[in-house]
Design a protein around this motif. Sequence first.
Motif, PDB file in Angstrom:
ATOM      1  N   PHE A 188      -1.894   9.635  -2.528  1.00 57.71           N
ATOM      2  CA  PHE A 188      -2.088   8.428  -2.670  1.00 57.71           C
ATOM      3  C   PHE A 188      -3.345   7.984  -3.800  1.00 57.71           C
ATOM      4  O   PHE A 188      -4.127   8.685  -3.925  1.00 57.71           O
ATOM      5  CB  PHE A 188      -2.699   7.603  -1.282  1.00 57.71           C
ATOM      6  CG  PHE A 188      -1.936   7.804  -0.088  1.00 57.71           C
ATOM      7  CD1 PHE A 188      -0.632   7.502  -0.158  1.00 57.71           C
ATOM      8  CD2 PHE A 188      -2.467   8.184   1.019  1.00 57.71           C
ATOM      9  CE1 PHE A 188       0.513   7.560   1.018  1.00 57.71           C
ATOM     10  CE2 PHE A 188      -1.737   8.493   2.360  1.00 57.71           C
ATOM     11  CZ  PHE A 188      -0.305   8.196   2.161  1.00 57.71           C
TER      12      PHE A 188
ATOM     13  N   THR B   6       0.895  -1.305   0.026  1.00 61.73           N
ATOM     14  CA  THR B   6      -0.099   0.152   0.025  1.00 61.73           C
ATOM     15  C   THR B   6       0.732   1.186  -0.134  1.00 61.73           C
ATOM     16  O   THR B   6       1.972   1.349   0.470  1.00 61.73           O
ATOM     17  CB  THR B   6      -0.925   0.105   1.199  1.00 61.73           C
ATOM     18  OG1 THR B   6      -0.067   0.162   2.499  1.00 61.73           O
ATOM     19  CG2 THR B   6      -1.798  -1.182   1.170  1.00 61.73           C
ATOM     20  N   ASP B   7       0.438   2.301  -0.270  1.00 60.42           N
ATOM     21  CA  ASP B   7       0.888   3.642  -0.320  1.00 60.42           C
ATOM     22  C   ASP B   7       1.394   3.973   1.143  1.00 60.42           C
ATOM     23  O   ASP B   7       2.398   4.632   1.389  1.00 60.42           O
ATOM     24  CB  ASP B   7       0.148   4.619  -0.882  1.00 60.42           C
ATOM     25  CG  ASP B   7       0.098   4.508  -2.376  1.00 60.42           C
ATOM     26  OD1 ASP B   7       0.691   4.136  -3.204  1.00 60.42           O
ATOM     27  OD2 ASP B   7      -1.291   4.813  -2.859  1.00 60.42           O
ATOM     28  N   GLU B   8       0.286   3.632   2.035  1.00 65.65           N
ATOM     29  CA  GLU B   8       0.718   3.949   3.360  1.00 65.65           C
ATOM     30  C   GLU B   8       1.882   3.301   3.940  1.00 65.65           C
ATOM     31  O   GLU B   8       2.812   3.824   4.585  1.00 65.65           O
ATOM     32  CB  GLU B   8      -0.713   3.470   4.326  1.00 65.65           C
ATOM     33  CG  GLU B   8      -1.735   4.540   3.907  1.00 65.65           C
ATOM     34  CD  GLU B   8      -2.691   4.226   2.800  1.00 65.65           C
ATOM     35  OE1 GLU B   8      -3.488   5.107   2.468  1.00 65.65           O
ATOM     36  OE2 GLU B   8      -2.348   3.165   2.230  1.00 65.65           O
ATOM     37  N   GLU B   9       2.125   1.993   3.501  1.00 66.45           N
ATOM     38  CA  GLU B   9       3.337   1.261   3.956  1.00 66.45           C
ATOM     39  C   GLU B   9       4.364   1.972   3.489  1.00 66.45           C
ATOM     40  O   GLU B   9       5.732   2.085   3.740  1.00 66.45           O
ATOM     41  CB  GLU B   9       3.312  -0.297   3.573  1.00 66.45           C
ATOM     42  CG  GLU B   9       2.196  -1.037   4.154  1.00 66.45           C
ATOM     43  CD  GLU B   9       2.431  -2.570   3.805  1.00 66.45           C
ATOM     44  OE1 GLU B   9       3.044  -2.950   2.937  1.00 66.45           O
ATOM     45  OE2 GLU B   9       1.283  -3.235   3.952  1.00 66.45           O
ATOM     46  N   ASN B  10       4.482   2.298   1.756  1.00 71.86           N
ATOM     47  CA  ASN B  10       5.414   2.956   1.165  1.00 71.86           C
ATOM     48  C   ASN B  10       5.865   4.410   2.050  1.00 71.86           C
ATOM     49  O   ASN B  10       7.117   4.610   2.504  1.00 71.86           O
ATOM     50  CB  ASN B  10       5.064   3.388  -0.182  1.00 71.86           C
ATOM     51  CG  ASN B  10       6.455   3.705  -1.229  1.00 71.86           C
ATOM     52  OD1 ASN B  10       6.063   3.643  -2.301  1.00 71.86           O
ATOM     53  ND2 ASN B  10       7.551   3.737  -0.548  1.00 71.86           N
ATOM     54  N   LEU B  11       4.832   5.233   2.530  1.00 73.55           N
ATOM     55  CA  LEU B  11       5.094   6.281   3.237  1.00 73.55           C
ATOM     56  C   LEU B  11       5.889   6.012   4.675  1.00 73.55           C
ATOM     57  O   LEU B  11       6.466   6.516   5.082  1.00 73.55           O
ATOM     58  CB  LEU B  11       3.841   6.967   3.541  1.00 73.55           C
ATOM     59  CG  LEU B  11       4.047   8.582   4.409  1.00 73.55           C
ATOM     60  CD1 LEU B  11       4.969   9.383   3.661  1.00 73.55           C
ATOM     61  CD2 LEU B  11       2.571   8.951   4.409  1.00 73.55           C
ATOM     62  N   GLU B  12       5.479   5.146   5.096  1.00 70.29           N
ATOM     63  CA  GLU B  12       5.721   4.496   6.472  1.00 70.29           C
ATOM     64  C   GLU B  12       7.444   4.289   6.413  1.00 70.29           C
ATOM     65  O   GLU B  12       8.088   4.676   7.364  1.00 70.29           O
ATOM     66  CB  GLU B  12       5.101   3.335   7.069  1.00 70.29           C
ATOM     67  CG  GLU B  12       5.535   2.974   8.537  1.00 70.29           C
ATOM     68  CD  GLU B  12       4.809   1.819   9.145  1.00 70.29           C
ATOM     69  OE1 GLU B  12       5.412   1.121   9.696  1.00 70.29           O
ATOM     70  OE2 GLU B  12       3.383   1.730   8.823  1.00 70.29           O
TER      71      GLU B  12
ATOM     72  N   THR C   6       1.780  14.703  -0.751  1.00 69.79           N
ATOM     73  CA  THR C   6       1.765  13.434  -0.721  1.00 69.79           C
ATOM     74  C   THR C   6       0.302  13.160  -1.069  1.00 69.79           C
ATOM     75  O   THR C   6      -0.647  13.286  -0.517  1.00 69.79           O
ATOM     76  CB  THR C   6       2.051  12.483   0.734  1.00 69.79           C
ATOM     77  OG1 THR C   6       3.282  13.127   1.056  1.00 69.79           O
ATOM     78  CG2 THR C   6       1.676  11.204   0.698  1.00 69.79           C
TER      79      THR C   6
ATOM     80  N   THR D  58       6.901  13.028  10.185  1.00 68.28           N
ATOM     81  CA  THR D  58       5.799  13.411   9.252  1.00 68.28           C
ATOM     82  C   THR D  58       6.530  13.971   8.046  1.00 68.28           C
ATOM     83  O   THR D  58       7.602  14.096   7.896  1.00 68.28           O
ATOM     84  CB  THR D  58       4.980  14.693   9.863  1.00 68.28           C
ATOM     85  OG1 THR D  58       5.936  15.861   9.938  1.00 68.28           O
ATOM     86  CG2 THR D  58       4.345  14.345  11.162  1.00 68.28           C
TER      87      THR D  58
END
Length: 183
Positions: free
Chosen positions: A175, A138-144, A173, A154
């Motif tokens: 997604f 996911t994009d959230e995992e990539n951002l993390e 950012t 942040t």
Amino acid sequence: KLLRVQMLACASAAVQGLQVGQAAPRPVARGAATMKDPFAFTLGVVGDLHMDPRDLDDSFEGRSHIKKILDEAGTPGSTYVCSLGDLGESKDCTQTQQLFAGTTPCFELVRDFLDGFGHPYDIVGGNHDLEGIDEFATDEENLEAYLSIMGKETPQYCHQVADKTLIVGIGSTVFPGAKYTSP
């Protein structure tokens, strides 16, 4: 008293050579950087690194030019480097059939590169910095991963230079799965 700011800018094209039809870059003014003025501040702005692990010579040469000016600028706390994102090259640079930009190896390479300035820095993510589509579900995992490896809490940042003087980095950012955005 006024804070005097000298700004250095470096973009990938200026570091890696000129394209046909581009004007030669103008020399960087050095007046404020060489003076030991307690109100002087030197800001290095580095944009669109597009680092490629197969060809790092130009990137390191460009960093050495900016680092020299920052080193000459003087006192601790009087320098800062801002990276404007687009950290890695958006192609297969590692023979893995995956884009390099937005991957763990990309983030690690860029973290080491920016640490090499030897001056405080921060990053605003660019539009290619969450392209680890083959590595992350996911994009959230990539951002993390981006935030963790870069040592950020942040995507944005705020750095106080002096009273009433801030350096603010705000990214955009996006997604692809978000309801009101487009990829």
